[in-house]
Design a protein around this motif. Structure first.
Motif, PDB file in Angstrom:
ATOM      1  N   ALA A   6      26.627  46.571 -38.572  1.00  0.00           N
ATOM      2  CA  ALA A   6      26.113  46.667 -37.276  1.00  0.00           C
ATOM      3  C   ALA A   6      26.000  45.251 -36.725  1.00  0.00           C
ATOM      4  N   GLY A   8      28.595  43.184 -36.642  1.00  0.00           N
ATOM      5  CA  GLY A   8      29.794  42.529 -35.974  1.00  0.00           C
ATOM      6  C   GLY A   8      30.469  41.257 -36.531  1.00  0.00           C
ATOM      7  N   ASP A 111      36.252  57.232 -39.157  1.00  0.00           N
ATOM      8  CA  ASP A 111      35.475  55.995 -39.601  1.00  0.00           C
ATOM      9  C   ASP A 111      35.989  54.971 -40.197  1.00  0.00           C
ATOM     10  N   VAL A 114      39.306  50.940 -36.236  1.00  0.00           N
ATOM     11  CA  VAL A 114      38.713  49.968 -35.210  1.00  0.00           C
ATOM     12  C   VAL A 114      39.621  49.748 -34.263  1.00  0.00           C
ATOM     13  N   ASP A 116      39.685  46.918 -31.239  1.00  0.00           N
ATOM     14  CA  ASP A 116      39.136  45.810 -31.160  1.00  0.00           C
ATOM     15  C   ASP A 116      39.754  45.022 -29.903  1.00  0.00           C
ATOM     16  N   ARG A 136      34.724  52.258 -35.076  1.00  0.00           N
ATOM     17  CA  ARG A 136      34.199  51.147 -34.345  1.00  0.00           C
ATOM     18  C   ARG A 136      35.061  50.779 -33.251  1.00  0.00           C
ATOM     19  N   GLN A 138      34.989  47.733 -30.280  1.00  0.00           N
ATOM     20  CA  GLN A 138      34.197  46.517 -29.982  1.00  0.00           C
ATOM     21  C   GLN A 138      34.927  45.373 -29.135  1.00  0.00           C
ATOM     22  N   ALA A 160      29.583  55.828 -36.050  1.00  0.00           N
ATOM     23  CA  ALA A 160      30.160  55.183 -34.914  1.00  0.00           C
ATOM     24  C   ALA A 160      29.296  53.676 -34.684  1.00  0.00           C
ATOM     25  N   VAL A 161      30.068  52.724 -34.257  1.00  0.00           N
ATOM     26  CA  VAL A 161      29.442  51.416 -33.922  1.00  0.00           C
ATOM     27  C   VAL A 161      30.340  51.203 -32.601  1.00  0.00           C
TER      28      VAL A 161
END
Length: 280
Positions: A6, A8, A111, A114, A116, A136, A138, A160-161
């Motif tokens: 979490a 990052g 999962d 990502v 990004d 994720r 981000q 999930a992030v």
């Protein structure tokens, strides 16, 4: 990609990750899925489109655009989606209305995936769709996950992030349904939306949307952990927003509430609750 913590601070792509496919540098989008094989008789999709072990990088407008389809995104990365000359669109995963009328589609972001550095939104859902996010999202330019529409639903699981997105981590609006089940939503960055107002929120529930947020971690978001503004109302005249068992700290405000009241007794034993007037 591998699962991330979490903070990052881990790299987006693990050094040993070698994608089977690379799609990069396309000005009008990476992958477009438009009304695929469909069974009108059963009013169901024949199957979900599978995008697996694929790196989509530096594409214009969208990394993956889905119009009227079910999609499963596995072991993949959508990176650095860019604005192009045709407009301000730059979404990692875009979900929109197809050409054929049919039931809401199912989108799954696993999962090991990502999204990004999207120029606008990490995941943008603009039509009746059921989206489950285990991965994720981000560093998006204007919101990590954005969903609207009365038949649209987004579920964020415990893996999930949503991290480091500008303005807001997750938004539900215009009648959408948001379910957060143990996800981490952290470090949203301030973004100036008017002369007087900056946003930097974990979760926003707006304009007739509803939300259930359970056992989530809402950490270090620049303005507020949760903003509720003109949400859908339940039979008691309260906002149809349930918050239970959450960890919330590091923001200027825990809650910003405008419109119908939010029942907060369920969270009183878990985190400090403070309401302030909505500004902008």
């Amino acid at each position: 990609p591998k699962p991330f913590d979490a903070t990052g601070k881990l790299g987006v792509i693990d050094p040993v990750y070698s994608p089977a496919s690379v799609i990069s540098g396309n000005g009008q989008g990476g992958i477009a899925v438009i009304d695929p094989v469909y069974s009108p008789k059963a009013d169901k999709y024949a199957d979900a489109i599978l995008v697996q072990s694929t790196l989509l990088k530096g594409n214009g407008r969208y990394g993956i655009g889905v119009w009227g389809s079910a999609l499963k995104l596995a072991n993949s990365a959508i990176l650095d989606t860019k604005v192009n000359a045709s407009g301000p669109w730059a979404d990692g995963l875009l979900v929109a209305k197809g050409n054929q009328p049919h039931e809401p589609a199912m989108i799954l972001v696993q999962d090991d995936t990502v999204i990004d550095g999207s120029g606008r939104t990490g995941i943008l859902v603009t039509y009746d769709t059921d989206v489950k996010i285990d991965g994720r999202v981000q560093n998006s330019g204007l919101g990590g996950v954005w969903v609207h529409g009365a038949k649209s639903k987004v579920t964020l699981s415990k893996t999930a992030v949503i991290f480091g997105n500008r303005a807001v981590g997750v938004v539900a609006t215009k009648g959408a349904d948001l379910q957060v089940e143990g996800a981490t939503i952290a470090a949203s960055v301030l973004h100036k939306v008017s002369k007087e107002t900056e946003m930097g929120d974990g979760v926003g529930v707006y304009n007739g949307a509803r939300a259930t947020i359970r056992n989530a971690k809402l950490l270090d978001n620049a303005r507020a952990a949760i903003v509720v503004h003109s949400a859908k109302q339940n039979a008691q005249g309260e906002a149809d927003v349930v918050v239970e068992g959450c960890e919330m700290h590091g923001s200027q405000h825990t809650f910003v509430i405008n419109g119908a009241p939010v029942p907060l007794s369920a969270t009183a034993d878990f985190c400090p609750i403070r309401s302030v007037p909505f500004r902008g």
